[in-house]
Scaffold this motif. Structure first.
Motif: not given
Length: 438
Positions: A39-43, A78-79, A298-301
């Protein structure tokens, strides 16, 4: 010993040079290899401090509980998290150490944004002689931000002892003359509320009315006056007292009105920093992106959540930045549509996108497309009131407590959500993002 990343090694090198000590950030909550979490955060999360995490020096009980949800067993976040405070009386490392102790999790100085942090970008003033006002280690703070020639109010008072005359007990006992050993002041920087307001008000006005040469009398000035940069516009803030206390915004009200009364002209600011300034949120978003990149996410915020207790700073600022992001996205979409329709060259697109504001040339354009505001009831806003069931029914502001230069818009003080405390805010965010609680 844990191996530090290049980013943290660079931070340590800077800290060692500037603070004259060797403090390793071996456990900073950020350092480590790319996250292997599914779970990679996008926020990202932007936390106010006073009234959200602490009341004065007293931790708010929900704060430690909230941050237990934000770190993994290794102590890593984690975020991406940034603490955005309007305080400006300490160095970032000092505030990070305080937060680490309060929250029970390792905090890096690169997760802390003071109201004065964006001054790092104002390089055109770094070589000028600047007068600084505030309290705490103001000279160290200024030099840490990149300023080379710094004069404090105390230094000014010592050089010109006849200028500070309000307090009869502090007046010179014997005739004295000015000690002309200070360079001409070229800009004024206001970090935060000072201790002796009458002294600071007098000497700052003297500086502006003499164009930085206090060995001369007040002049019939040509406007504008010397560049003036102010941090922290909070009219009030919440400590241990039952009611809010004066903040630096109150000091600015005094300074502005004294200047206007004497000259008949409005005091002008070269820049206003700290919440609710868009510049502050853009800089905070930059720090969020830096954290995400360091962790290998890698997920954009795309989404920011700003948690605060003050309608006129935390909520107003988050909503103002959200409006900026929405307008920027809309402009980008229109520009792309024109390129697709063949009515415009694609080579002109990046420059128009990236130069919406001057600071974008320093920080790169934001990746976020929204900044959602969350109001907690543990600080300035109604700390003894039950949480209203509907946020739209909660805020009917009749008196604008924001800074003179910010236009009051009722929509900007309407929080996206109202919750009891910061722990409830974190749970709400994780639920909205479908992100697993640790």
């Amino acid at each position: 010993m844990k191996i530090l990343s290049p980013f943290c090694r660079a931070v340590n090198a800077i800290c060692n040079r500037q603070a004259g000590r060797r403090t390793l950030l071996s456990q900073c909550g950020m350092c480590g290899a790319a996250s292997d979490s599914k779970h990679q955060p996008g926020f990202g999360l932007l936390f106010d401090i006073d009234g959200v995490l602490v009341r004065g020096r007293t931790p708010i009980p929900a704060a430690k509980k909230a941050f237990q949800k934000l770190v993994n067993p290794q102590g890593q976040f984690v975020v991406p998290v940034v603490f955005v405070t309007n305080a400006g009386n300490v160095l970032r490392q000092t505030k990070a150490d305080q937060l680490s102790h309060i929250l029970g999790v390792p905090i890096s100085q690169d997760q802390v944004m003071m109201s004065h942090s964006p001054l790092r970008m104002f390089r055109k003033y770094h070589e000028k002689c600047v007068l600084v006002s505030g309290q705490g280690p103001v000279l160290d703070i200024a030099k840490n931000l990149g300023f080379v020639k710094v004069v404090s109010i105390d230094m000014l008072r010592e050089a010109f002892p006849l200028l500070d005359m309000v307090d009869h007990n502090r007046r010179p006992k014997l005739p004295s003359s000015a000690i002309a050993n200070l360079p001409k002041i070229e800009a004024v920087i206001l970090f935060g509320e000072p201790i002796r307001w009458e002294t600071n008000l007098q000497l700052i006005i003297d500086t502006l009315l003499t164009s930085g040469n206090l060995s001369t009398a007040h002049q019939n000035l040509k406007f504008p006056h010397l560049p003036l940069l102010a941090c922290n516009m909070d009219l009030m803030w919440m400590a241990e007292a039952h009611s809010p206390r004066f903040g630096h915004g109150t000091f600015l009200v005094c300074l502005e009105n004294i200047y206007k009364k004497i000259t008949g002209e409005d005091l002008k600011y070269e820049a206003l920093m700290g919440k609710p300034s868009e510049l502050t949120y853009h800089y905070a978003e930059y720090l969020i992106r830096e954290q995400a990149a360091e962790r290998g996410w890698r997920i954009p915020v795309r989404s920011l959540y700003a948690i605060g207790d003050n309608l006129m700073t935390d909520i107003y600022g988050a909503n103002l930045y959200n409006r900026y992001l929405e307008e920027r996205t809309a402009r980008k979409s229109k520009a792309v549509a024109k390129v697709a329709a063949g009515t415009r060259s694609s080579t002109a697109l990046p420059q128009e996108e990236d130069m919406d504001n001057v600071w974008e040339s320093e920080l790169a354009p934001p990746s976020a497309t929204s900044c959602k505001s969350i109001l907690v009831c543990t600080g300035v806003y109604n700390p003894r009131t039950e949480v209203p069931p509907d946020a739209s029914q909660a805020i009917k502001e009749t008196v604008f407590h924001g800074h003179r230069d910010f236009r009051f818009d009722p929509a900007l003080v309407e929080p996206g959500h109202i919750v009891q405390d910061v722990d409830a805010a974190v749970e709400l965010i994780f639920e909205r993002e479908k992100f697993p609680i640790q």
